[in-house]
Write an enzyme that holds these catalytic residues in place. Structure first.
Site, PDB file in Angstrom:
ATOM      1  N   GLY A  32      -0.360   8.974  -7.762  1.00 31.44           N
ATOM      2  CA  GLY A  32      -0.320   9.437  -6.483  1.00 31.44           C
ATOM      3  C   GLY A  32       1.094   9.654  -5.951  1.00 31.44           C
ATOM      4  O   GLY A  32       1.806   9.068  -5.080  1.00 31.44           O
ATOM      5  N   TYR A  57     -10.356   1.258   4.102  1.00 34.81           N
ATOM      6  CA  TYR A  57      -9.117   1.132   3.258  1.00 34.81           C
ATOM      7  C   TYR A  57      -8.854  -0.440   3.153  1.00 34.81           C
ATOM      8  O   TYR A  57      -8.557  -0.768   2.169  1.00 34.81           O
ATOM      9  CB  TYR A  57      -8.044   1.847   4.346  1.00 34.81           C
ATOM     10  CG  TYR A  57      -6.708   1.620   3.853  1.00 34.81           C
ATOM     11  CD1 TYR A  57      -6.087   2.215   2.442  1.00 34.81           C
ATOM     12  CD2 TYR A  57      -5.994   0.874   4.634  1.00 34.81           C
ATOM     13  CE1 TYR A  57      -4.932   2.056   2.324  1.00 34.81           C
ATOM     14  CE2 TYR A  57      -4.675   0.962   4.255  1.00 34.81           C
ATOM     15  CZ  TYR A  57      -3.976   1.409   3.021  1.00 34.81           C
ATOM     16  OH  TYR A  57      -2.760   1.199   2.694  1.00 34.81           O
ATOM     17  N   GLY A  81       2.733  11.274  -2.666  1.00 37.04           N
ATOM     18  CA  GLY A  81       2.349  10.829  -1.356  1.00 37.04           C
ATOM     19  C   GLY A  81       3.783  10.247  -0.800  1.00 37.04           C
ATOM     20  O   GLY A  81       4.875  10.287  -1.643  1.00 37.04           O
ATOM     21  N   GLN A  82       3.949   9.666   0.340  1.00 34.18           N
ATOM     22  CA  GLN A  82       4.919   9.140   0.883  1.00 34.18           C
ATOM     23  C   GLN A  82       5.817   8.213   0.265  1.00 34.18           C
ATOM     24  O   GLN A  82       7.009   8.286   0.227  1.00 34.18           O
ATOM     25  CB  GLN A  82       4.574   8.617   2.231  1.00 34.18           C
ATOM     26  CG  GLN A  82       5.762   8.212   3.454  1.00 34.18           C
ATOM     27  CD  GLN A  82       5.358   7.185   4.299  1.00 34.18           C
ATOM     28  OE1 GLN A  82       4.249   6.288   4.303  1.00 34.18           O
ATOM     29  NE2 GLN A  82       6.309   7.159   5.378  1.00 34.18           N
ATOM     30  N   LEU A  83       5.112   7.219  -0.464  1.00 34.85           N
ATOM     31  CA  LEU A  83       5.774   6.084  -0.849  1.00 34.85           C
ATOM     32  C   LEU A  83       6.247   6.547  -2.506  1.00 34.85           C
ATOM     33  O   LEU A  83       7.178   6.165  -2.932  1.00 34.85           O
ATOM     34  CB  LEU A  83       5.101   4.854  -1.026  1.00 34.85           C
ATOM     35  CG  LEU A  83       5.581   3.667  -1.817  1.00 34.85           C
ATOM     36  CD1 LEU A  83       6.696   3.012  -1.006  1.00 34.85           C
ATOM     37  CD2 LEU A  83       4.384   2.591  -1.832  1.00 34.85           C
ATOM     38  N   LYS A 120      -8.489  -2.712  -0.194  1.00 30.01           N
ATOM     39  CA  LYS A 120      -7.291  -3.210  -0.532  1.00 30.01           C
ATOM     40  C   LYS A 120      -7.456  -4.888  -0.857  1.00 30.01           C
ATOM     41  O   LYS A 120      -6.970  -5.370  -1.745  1.00 30.01           O
ATOM     42  CB  LYS A 120      -6.052  -3.080   0.375  1.00 30.01           C
ATOM     43  CG  LYS A 120      -5.793  -1.543   0.381  1.00 30.01           C
ATOM     44  CD  LYS A 120      -4.822  -1.247  -0.803  1.00 30.01           C
ATOM     45  CE  LYS A 120      -4.403   0.116  -0.823  1.00 30.01           C
ATOM     46  NZ  LYS A 120      -3.994   0.633  -2.039  1.00 30.01           N
TER      47      LYS A 120
HETATM   48  C1  AKB Z   1      -1.932   2.812   7.111  1.00 32.63           C
HETATM   49  O1  AKB Z   1      -1.663   2.778   8.347  1.00 32.63           O
HETATM   50  O2  AKB Z   1      -3.270   3.130   6.810  1.00 32.63           O
HETATM   51  C2  AKB Z   1      -1.086   2.504   6.268  1.00 32.63           C
HETATM   52  C3  AKB Z   1      -0.897   0.893   5.967  1.00 32.63           C
HETATM   53  C4  AKB Z   1      -0.341   0.292   6.980  1.00 32.63           C
HETATM   54  O3  AKB Z   1      -1.333   0.628   5.001  1.00 32.63           O
HETATM   55  N1  AKB Z   1       0.427   2.978   6.613  1.00 32.63           N
END
Ligand code: AKB
Length: 319
Positions: free
Chosen positions: A10, A141, A13-15, A145
């Site tokens: 990845g 998401y 991506g941003q990070l 996580k």
């Molecule tokens: C999101 O908004 O999904 C991410 C996060 C806070 O993990 N930036």
């Protein structure tokens, strides 16, 4: 001792964009293998093709390059995850299990997993949310996580894989645009402001969320990953705090540079996601174990974002 060889998934991506630069500075260009689903060459270097959901391809790459550290950044974020729930689970969790398995088989020294404040849900205290709060995430998401954190802890306890992880707040950076998150507004807003455009915010003006500036997020990652092993006492994931602000507060900060900046508020489905997340984060454990402390407050972030974005757009400096 093997020389460090780092694999990033990845990377585009941003990070990934910012962390790749920092890892190259730390270990040298030859030591960093950047990968993503879309191969390309940018100003930092080449990004190779790698689909981390394919364990044999991942294993082949780790074996061929004698990788010693993996930064597994490939993921679908919170808002996009709600549109593609099953794909999100596959990409976020299947790829992570592959990374852990490959790390175990190839004796990779250290593995990094980016978790998120999205692991918290309805039951958690919203103010100064603690490391050990109950996790009942609302989004796919967040579920991926929180499960990912447990898998990391499992591979550490069962197989001794040195898994390290941070629960990132919303990350604000000028390196690239984020994609599909709930906190993305806090990056997009600067892109609008520097072009003197009106901004429509998808969160209510008073919805505060934990955030962190990219430089702090990258520093936290490297401080965690280079800390002595015995200092890492949390193998699920560390809370890290940057700062907390609402859309109204970021607008007030931007108006110090752009007094006429105009914003409309049209909350959408992301408002509900944000309401289930913490307002602020308690990161005592990270402070204690590896001395974490953030540097950037809101006006520092505005100053850097505006200055760097203007440079990139070749627009005159704002004083
Ligand atoms: C999101 O908004 O999904 C991410 C996060 C806070 O993990 N930036």
């Amino acid at each position: 001792m093997r020389a460090e060889k780092v694999l990033i998934t990845g990377s585009g991506g941003q990070l990934g964009t910012a962390l790749r630069k920092a890892l190259i500075n730390l270990y040298g260009r030859e030591a960093v293998i950047a990968t993503d689903l879309v191969p390309r060459t940018d100003e930092i270097g080449h990004i190779q093709l790698l689909d981390a959901t394919n364990e044999s391809k991942l294993g082949k790459m780790v074996g061929e390059h004698a990788i010693t550290q993996i930064y597994h950044l490939a993921a679908i974020l919170s808002a996009n995850g709600e549109t593609y729930p099953i794909q999100t689970w596959d990409i976020n969790l299947k790829s992570w299990l592959n990374v852990l398995e490959v790390a175990r088989k190839y004796l990779v020294k250290k593995v990094f997993f980016p978790s998120s404040i999205a692991v918290f849900g309805e039951s958690a205290n919203k103010v100064e949310t603690a490391q050990t709060e109950y996790l009942d995430p609302l989004t796919v998401y967040g579920i991926s996580k929180s499960a990912g954190e447990q898998w990391g802890n499992y591979y550490f306890s069962k197989y001794g894989v040195d898994v390290r992880s941070l629960r990132y707040p919303g990350v604000i950076g000028h390196e690239s645009l984020p994609g599909g998150g709930t906190t993305d507004y806090a990056v997009e807003i600067y892109h609008r402001a520097i072009r003197n455009e009106r901004f429509t915010c998808y969160l209510c003006e008073d919805t505060a969320l934990p955030m962190i500036f990219m430089a702090d997020a990258v520093r936290a990652t490297l401080e965690l990953m280079t800390a002595p092993k015995e200092k890492i006492r949390t193998r699920t994931s560390y809370n890290i705090n940057g700062l907390s602000f609402s859309p109204k507060e970021i607008v007030a900060s931007i108006r110090k540079w752009y007094p006429d900046f105009q914003v409309d508020y049209q909350p959408d489905f992301r408002q509900q996601i944000a309401e289930n997340w913490p307002l602020s984060i308690n990161d005592n454990q990270a402070q204690k174990d590896w001395k974490w402390s953030p540097h950037y407050q809101l006006d520092d972030i505005s100053n850097e974002m505006i200055t760097e974005l203007l440079k990139k757009q070749k627009l005159p400096k704002k004083v």
